[in-house]
Design an enzyme around this catalytic site. Structure first.
Site, PDB file in Angstrom:
ATOM      1  N   GLY A  34      25.258   0.174  26.850  1.00 19.29           N
ATOM      2  CA  GLY A  34      23.889  -0.333  26.971  1.00 19.29           C
ATOM      3  C   GLY A  34      22.847   0.677  26.557  1.00 19.29           C
ATOM      4  N   CYS A  35      23.081   1.925  26.893  1.00 17.25           N
ATOM      5  CA  CYS A  35      22.133   2.989  26.547  1.00 17.25           C
ATOM      6  C   CYS A  35      22.115   3.219  25.038  1.00 17.25           C
ATOM      7  CB  CYS A  35      22.476   4.265  27.309  1.00 17.25           C
ATOM      8  SG  CYS A  35      22.405   4.013  29.107  1.00 17.25           S
TER       9      CYS A  35
END
Length: 178
Positions: free
Chosen positions: A65-66
């Site tokens: 996600g990052c």
């Protein structure tokens, strides 16, 4: 009886402290002085009276996600730079090292600074530490020129983070870049 009263007091004080740390729109943003992926050190108070600051907390460098969020900001940074802002991604990761924010920024071709807060002091001041993981929650703070929190996004969508950030800056009527 005395033990239960003491436990109740400790519980009450503990929950009050946790609640007191929760920042709200209109609060003064906690100052910070953090190292960044570009080799510089940034301090919030240096922007006071000059620029709006966007501080996008993320959980951990090199995670899925990052990485998606970082790619969105790197690919669409022009949409954010239309506004008179300084913007940063920040985590409790160190700046240096194989899994640090500098390596992460380089791997994703980030053209903006990524701040490292390995002591977690700033993350705690912003109330973003997730007690279960010991990492930052994915929350974005919009800090006006006066140093006050103008908005907090606690529902960041990694894939559209740049577009969402630009939309929020427009909604907040942030001045265009000169």
């Amino acid at each position: 009886m005395r033990l239960s009263t003491t436990l109740a007091l400790v519980t009450l004080l503990g929950s009050t402290a946790a609640t007191a740390a929760e920042l709200k729109v209109g609060d003064m943003a906690p100052d910070f002085k953090l190292q960044a992926s570009d080799g510089k050190t940034y301090q919030l108070s240096d922007f006071k009276g000059k620029k709006t600051v966007v501080l996008a907390w993320f959980p951990k460098a090199f995670t899925s996600g990052c990485t998606v969020e970082c790619k969105s900001l790197a690919k669409n940074g022009d949409k954010i730079r239309k506004y008179d802002v300084a913007y940063f991604m920040a985590s409790v990761d160190p700046v240096e090292g194989e899994k640090g924010n500098k390596a992460f920024a380089e791997s994703e071709k980030a053209d903006f600074p990524m701040l490292g807060d390995p002591t977690k002091e700033t993350a705690k001041a912003y109330g973003v530490i997730n007690a279960e993981w010991g990492m930052a929650n994915r929350w974005t703070f919009y800090i006006d020129k006066d140093g006050r929190i103008a908005a907090i996004d606690k529902a960041v969508k990694p894939a559209t983070s740049a577009e969402d950030m630009a939309a929020k800056l427009a909604e907040l009527k942030i001045a265009s870049a000169k």
